[in-house]
Scaffold this motif. Structure first.
Motif, PDB file in Angstrom:
ATOM      1  N   SER A  11      15.097  35.900  48.458  1.00  0.00           N
ATOM      2  CA  SER A  11      14.164  34.797  48.252  1.00  0.00           C
ATOM      3  C   SER A  11      12.970  35.311  47.452  1.00  0.00           C
ATOM      4  O   SER A  11      12.621  36.491  47.512  1.00  0.00           O
ATOM      5  N   LEU A  35      17.027  32.923  45.337  1.00  0.00           N
ATOM      6  CA  LEU A  35      16.395  31.726  45.886  1.00  0.00           C
ATOM      7  C   LEU A  35      14.939  31.703  45.436  1.00  0.00           C
ATOM      8  O   LEU A  35      14.218  32.689  45.612  1.00  0.00           O
ATOM      9  N   ASP A  36      14.510  30.580  44.871  1.00  0.00           N
ATOM     10  CA  ASP A  36      13.138  30.509  44.373  1.00  0.00           C
ATOM     11  C   ASP A  36      12.793  29.047  44.090  1.00  0.00           C
ATOM     12  O   ASP A  36      13.684  28.192  43.984  1.00  0.00           O
ATOM     13  N   CYS A  59      15.040  26.779  46.224  1.00  0.00           N
ATOM     14  CA  CYS A  59      14.914  26.803  47.676  1.00  0.00           C
ATOM     15  C   CYS A  59      13.451  26.918  48.067  1.00  0.00           C
ATOM     16  O   CYS A  59      12.722  27.776  47.547  1.00  0.00           O
ATOM     17  N   ASP A  60      13.041  26.068  48.990  1.00  0.00           N
ATOM     18  CA  ASP A  60      11.704  26.110  49.571  1.00  0.00           C
ATOM     19  C   ASP A  60      11.833  26.724  50.960  1.00  0.00           C
ATOM     20  O   ASP A  60      12.352  26.094  51.880  1.00  0.00           O
ATOM     21  N   VAL A  61      11.372  27.975  51.127  1.00  0.00           N
ATOM     22  CA  VAL A  61      11.589  28.661  52.393  1.00  0.00           C
ATOM     23  C   VAL A  61      10.742  28.099  53.537  1.00  0.00           C
ATOM     24  O   VAL A  61      10.942  28.469  54.698  1.00  0.00           O
ATOM     25  N   ILE A  67      16.602  25.694  53.246  1.00  0.00           N
ATOM     26  CA  ILE A  67      17.247  26.976  53.535  1.00  0.00           C
ATOM     27  C   ILE A  67      18.695  26.759  53.945  1.00  0.00           C
ATOM     28  O   ILE A  67      19.603  27.476  53.492  1.00  0.00           O
ATOM     29  N   ALA A  70      20.841  26.229  51.003  1.00  0.00           N
ATOM     30  CA  ALA A  70      21.034  27.465  50.255  1.00  0.00           C
ATOM     31  C   ALA A  70      22.014  28.399  50.968  1.00  0.00           C
ATOM     32  O   ALA A  70      22.841  29.056  50.328  1.00  0.00           O
ATOM     33  N   PRO A  90      14.077  38.775  52.171  1.00  0.00           N
ATOM     34  CA  PRO A  90      13.151  37.634  52.070  1.00  0.00           C
ATOM     35  C   PRO A  90      11.839  38.076  51.418  1.00  0.00           C
ATOM     36  O   PRO A  90      10.919  38.529  52.089  1.00  0.00           O
ATOM     37  N   ALA A  92       9.937  36.096  49.249  1.00  0.00           N
ATOM     38  CA  ALA A  92       9.027  35.007  48.880  1.00  0.00           C
ATOM     39  C   ALA A  92       7.724  35.154  49.654  1.00  0.00           C
ATOM     40  O   ALA A  92       7.737  35.414  50.864  1.00  0.00           O
ATOM     41  N   THR A 124      10.221  33.642  56.178  1.00  0.00           N
ATOM     42  CA  THR A 124      10.980  34.887  56.318  1.00  0.00           C
ATOM     43  C   THR A 124      11.917  34.812  57.510  1.00  0.00           C
ATOM     44  O   THR A 124      13.119  35.088  57.413  1.00  0.00           O
ATOM     45  N   LEU A 127      14.825  32.058  57.095  1.00  0.00           N
ATOM     46  CA  LEU A 127      15.900  32.468  56.187  1.00  0.00           C
ATOM     47  C   LEU A 127      16.787  33.518  56.847  1.00  0.00           C
ATOM     48  O   LEU A 127      18.021  33.426  56.797  1.00  0.00           O
TER      49      LEU A 127
END
Length: 263
Positions: A11, A35-36, A59-61, A67, A70, A90, A92, A124, A127
């Motif tokens: 991510s 993932l971003d 993807c919005d974590v 998630i 994804a 993770p 992001a 974090t 995911l």
């Protein structure tokens, strides 16, 4: 863990530290699911690396449903390629500084705190937890029966947070703190957990720093007296993936930097 022949989910993988990890994984013969939230950068990176090696998914974590979507797409891709899931990175994260009480006696907005925690900590953990059932279901490899690795990203701020970093330091301190219990939880499945805590590295988060702030940070650095490069971060992540004896540990990557309370 052998990187070749396995798939790794990253991510925040379209830029900065995450992008460097994606490139290192693919160079080592692994596949990377990027993932971003940045469609342009994510698509460009996946195109550069090739569809058989890298895929990009928006993807919005901070959104559990995003998630979940994804994760489902990742599992489908691993079935298609025959490269099972091997690890989760993770990466992001956001900074969003703010004093808990400013000069006008206004407390930091709770929305600002929630924004940082929802991405850096909740994102974090969410995911990782959604991917873990699939990682634990893979065939073990090697004499140790290893199934996979989780490499999380904390920060030097987890230990020496500066003024304005209450929410950020809290989020990264929590990531560091959950490393050992997560490793203990997952040991029965042959899954390791390692966290890297970098100091100032060249990334999207630090790109917006003023020259004054950069100069102040350099004064706190020992050697080398500069910001770290993304490739230096990804090199350590790769070693964490490959070295089976690294588990339940938080590794500082900071060139002996110890942040002052303010610049």
């Amino acid at each position: 863990m052998k990187i070749a022949g396995r798939t790794f989910v990253v991510s925040g993988g379209a830029s900065g530290l995450g992008r460097a990890c994606v490139r290192d994984i693919c160079a080592a013969g692994g596949n990377a699911m990027i993932l971003d939230m940045n469609d342009e950068l994510g698509t460009a990176l996946a195109t550069e690396l090739g569809p058989s090696t890298a895929q990009f998914l928006p993807c919005d974590v901070s959104d559990t449903a995003s998630i979940a979507s994804a994760v489902a797409a990742t599992v489908a891709w691993t079935a298609q390629t025959g490269k099972p899931l091997g690890g989760i990175i993770p990466a992001a994260g956001v900074g969003h500084p703010g004093l808990i009480l400013d000069k006008q006696l206004r407390p930091v907005p709770l929305e600002s705190v929630d924004f940082v925690l929802s991405i850096n900590l909740r994102g974090t953990l969410d995911l990782v937890r959604q991917l873990l059932p699939h990682l634990a279901a893979t065939e073990p490899e090697g004499a140790d029966g290893e199934r996979g690795v989780v490499v999380m990203v904390a920060s030097a701020a987890a230990f020496e947070g500066q003024m304005g970093q209450v929410a950020y330091a809290a989020s990264k301190g929590a990531v560091a703190s959950m490393t050992l219990p997560m490793a203990r939880d997952l040991s029965r499945f042959g899954i390791r957990v390692v966290t890297v805590a970098p100091s100032m590295f060249e990334s999207n988060m630090t790109a917006h720093m003023s020259d004054k702030v950069r100069t102040g940070l350099k004064k706190a650095m020992e050697f080398p007296p500069r910001a770290g490069q993304p490739e230096e971060f990804s090199s350590l992540v790769r070693h964490a993936l490959e070295n089976v004896m690294l588990n339940g540990v938080v590794i500082r990557l900071d060139g002996a930097t110890r942040m002052p309370s303010k610049l």
